[in-house]
Design a protein around this motif. Structure first.
Motif, PDB file in Angstrom:
ATOM      1  N   LYS A 408       0.823  -1.195   0.000  1.00 17.12           N
ATOM      2  CA  LYS A 408       0.000   0.000   0.000  1.00 17.12           C
ATOM      3  C   LYS A 408       0.868   1.260   0.000  1.00 17.12           C
ATOM      4  O   LYS A 408       0.629   2.202  -0.769  1.00 17.12           O
ATOM      5  N   VAL A 409       1.877   1.251   0.886  1.00 13.24           N
ATOM      6  CA  VAL A 409       2.798   2.403   0.931  1.00 13.24           C
ATOM      7  C   VAL A 409       3.564   2.513  -0.372  1.00 13.24           C
ATOM      8  O   VAL A 409       3.743   3.590  -0.953  1.00 13.24           O
ATOM      9  N   GLN A 411       2.848   1.442  -3.477  1.00 11.34           N
ATOM     10  CA  GLN A 411       2.124   1.818  -4.678  1.00 11.34           C
ATOM     11  C   GLN A 411       1.496   3.211  -4.605  1.00 11.34           C
ATOM     12  O   GLN A 411       1.375   3.896  -5.613  1.00 11.34           O
ATOM     13  N   SER A 412       1.119   3.637  -3.398  1.00 11.04           N
ATOM     14  CA  SER A 412       0.403   4.909  -3.287  1.00 11.04           C
ATOM     15  C   SER A 412       1.325   6.108  -3.105  1.00 11.04           C
ATOM     16  O   SER A 412       0.878   7.253  -3.193  1.00 11.04           O
ATOM     17  N   SER A 413       2.596   5.879  -2.853  1.00 11.45           N
ATOM     18  CA  SER A 413       3.526   6.986  -2.589  1.00 11.45           C
ATOM     19  C   SER A 413       3.714   7.845  -3.852  1.00 11.45           C
ATOM     20  O   SER A 413       3.826   7.329  -4.960  1.00 11.45           O
ATOM     21  N   PRO A 414       3.781   9.191  -3.685  1.00 12.70           N
ATOM     22  CA  PRO A 414       4.066  10.070  -4.837  1.00 12.70           C
ATOM     23  C   PRO A 414       5.540  10.035  -5.246  1.00 12.70           C
ATOM     24  O   PRO A 414       5.903  10.593  -6.271  1.00 12.70           O
ATOM     25  N   ASN A 431       6.510   1.383  -8.707  1.00 13.18           N
ATOM     26  CA  ASN A 431       5.191   1.973  -8.511  1.00 13.18           C
ATOM     27  C   ASN A 431       4.846   2.924  -9.671  1.00 13.18           C
ATOM     28  O   ASN A 431       5.659   3.178 -10.566  1.00 13.18           O
TER      29      ASN A 431
END
Length: 529
Positions: A408-409, A411-414, A431
């Motif tokens: 989750k961290v 894939q969702s990180s900018p 990602n």
């Protein structure tokens, strides 16, 4: 009294003149001859005459021998280029000088026959007293060795080297000075030219050494304050002026005063200098920024709009030099002085030369400050990543949950995350932020290695990272250059950890563009964005 015929006529002439002095040859009874020097006076006493004779036969013999050698001397003296001369040690009058005198002095020999001391009129006014003093001393010491100037009748100035030596009589007294004079104008010109060349070389070396030391000082320090202080100190040392300033751009046309230094002897009260200037309202600032060319105003009183230049209206001479690095204008150097014509083209050249390393140093200091800001932000983000990583290592029972959190961290990180194998550099996972940043699709990246894709601008950088990780030293905030799919090269802040994934050693990496997330942070003050 003279020898030879006509004795009676000679005698009557002597009696009428009453006095006679000369030399004559007398013949003895045995046929021998004697040369005498005589002095005779008629009627010394009434009806009586007196004569004094001195035998000079030996002197006459010596003179005869000298005349034989004199022919050889005359041949030599006539053909040499140097002036050969002979003067009386007491009167300093010329006794003899050869023909070379005319070529060097531009005067005929007849001038010396008319006035045996007229050679002294040739001495240059600035050298006359020294040469005459040395010449007078030579009458006592017998030695004369001087280089001096002469002024010919055609006003041509020549340098000569004159050397003299004594001629003594039997008692050891100096009677004459003999010597030579040589035209050394060409040699003097060569010496002066060599001295000028040496002076220019020494000046160039000193200038180059000053630039070397300044450039070294600028590039070794990444603190903006230290860079600006070093720059201004070098400016005041190389270019004497009352005020030196560094103006940096906030926007395309707005400048702010980053640093100012003034000479301790600056004259009068200085008007307050504004913190910012809008170049759109100032033709002098805009001319430097827009043209990227330096501007030298020798006398500001000839400029109609100069009085409107806030903080600079008191200057009577001004010099502006743009600071350009990587084809971008960062700002400008501003130098002012209350004396007109204070700056010459040489000062402009020095300022332009110094502006080159200065602009690079300022740009590097900016990048360093940005890197520090990134470092703080990335540390916070990496803490979250570290927590996730720890969760993977802590317990087998919560592995599925931990992997879910990590994914989750991840894939969702900018920020651009990637996992690659340590040995081959093959992509295991990445990602969406990574795809967007570098312009590759997941399919393109997972089908090849990072080296085959050419993502690292310098592949040796990756070897360095792997060495650090294998020695259990995580890589933090390293400024690295990567290539996008388009071929564009970008600078990024790069951090990495070594992890084990499915029994294989991998590299978990995070990268972010060096220019992101900085402008908003730095625009709130007069930093160096």
């Amino acid at each position: 009294m003279r020898g030879g015929g006509g004795f009676n006529a000679n005698w009557r002439s002597f009696v009428e003149r009453k006095y006679e002095h000369g030399e004559t040859k007398l013949s003895g009874k045995n046929g021998s001859t004697v040369f005498v020097e005589y002095t005779a006076k008629a009627d010394y006493l009434p009806g009586k005459h007196v004569a004094i004779l001195r035998d000079v036969s030996r002197r006459k013999e010596a003179e005869a021998a000298l005349r034989e050698s004199d022919h050889r001397f005359q041949q030599m003296a006539t053909n040499i280029q140097e002036v050969f001369w002979m003067i009386d040690a007491d009167t300093k009058e010329v006794i003899y000088v050869n023909q070379a005198f005319e070529a060097i002095a531009g005067r005929s020999l007849s001038t010396l026959r008319e006035n045996p001391k007229s050679y002294q009129e040739l001495f240059h006014p600035e050298d006359r007293i020294r040469v005459l003093t040395r010449l007078e001393e030579a009458g006592q010491t017998g030695q004369f060795d001087e280089e001096f100037r002469i002024v010919r009748p055609d006003n041509l100035i020549r340098w000569v080297w004159t050397r003299g030596f004594p001629v003594r009589d039997d008692s050891g007294e100096i009677r004459r000075l003999v010597g030579t004079t040589q035209d050394i104008t060409a040699r003097k010109f060569a010496e002066e030219q060599m001295a000028r060349n040496l002076a220019m070389a020494e000046s160039a070396w000193a200038e180059a050494d000053a630039f070397r030391k300044t450039t070294l000082a600028l590039t070794q320090n990444l603190s903006m304050d230290d860079v600006l202080d070093t720059l201004l100190q070098a400016l005041l040392k190389l270019i004497p002026c009352e005020s030196a300033r560094v103006l940096l751009l906030e926007t395309d046309a707005r400048l702010f005063l980053a640093r100012e230094a003034q000479q301790s002897n600056a004259k009068g009260r200085q008007p307050k200098c504004p913190a910012t200037w809008d170049a759109n309202d100032n033709r002098y600032l805009m001319q430097v920024l827009a043209s990227r060319n330096s501007l030298l105003i020798p006398d500001t009183t000839e400029e109609r709009q100069w009085s409107e230049f806030l903080g600079n209206s008191h200057f009577r001479c001004w010099l502006g030099v743009p600071l350009v690095a990587s084809q971008h204008v960062l700002g400008m150097l501003s130098l002012g002085d209350t004396q007109s014509q204070a700056f010459a083209p040489e000062h402009l050249r020095l300022a332009k030369s110094l502006a080159i390393p200065a602009a690079v140093a300022i740009q590097n200091a900016r990048l360093y400050e940005r890197a520090e800001i990134y470092g703080v932000e990335l540390e916070h983000r990496l803490e979250d990543l570290q927590h996730t990583q720890n969760a993977l290592r802590e317990a087998q029972e919560g592995r599925a949950l931990s992997e879910h959190k990590f994914a989750k961290v991840f894939q969702s990180s900018p920020l651009a995350f990637s996992i690659t194998t340590a040995d081959e550099g093959r992509f295991v996972d990445l990602n969406v932020a990574f795809e967007h940043r570098y312009g590759y699709t997941r399919e393109e990246l997972t089908s090849d290695t990072v080296l085959d894709m050419g993502i690292w601008d310098d592949p040796s950088e990756r070897l360095f990272v792997l060495t650090e990780l294998r020695e259990h030293r995580p890589v933090r905030n390293r400024i690295t250059r990567f290539k996008k799919r388009s071929g564009e090269t970008i600078e990024a802040i790069y951090s990495a950890e070594q992890i084990e994934l499915n029994g294989q050693q991998c590299v978990l990496a995070i990268s972010e563009d060096l220019l992101d997330h900085t402008i908003l942070r730095m625009s709130s003050d007069h930093g160096f964005a």
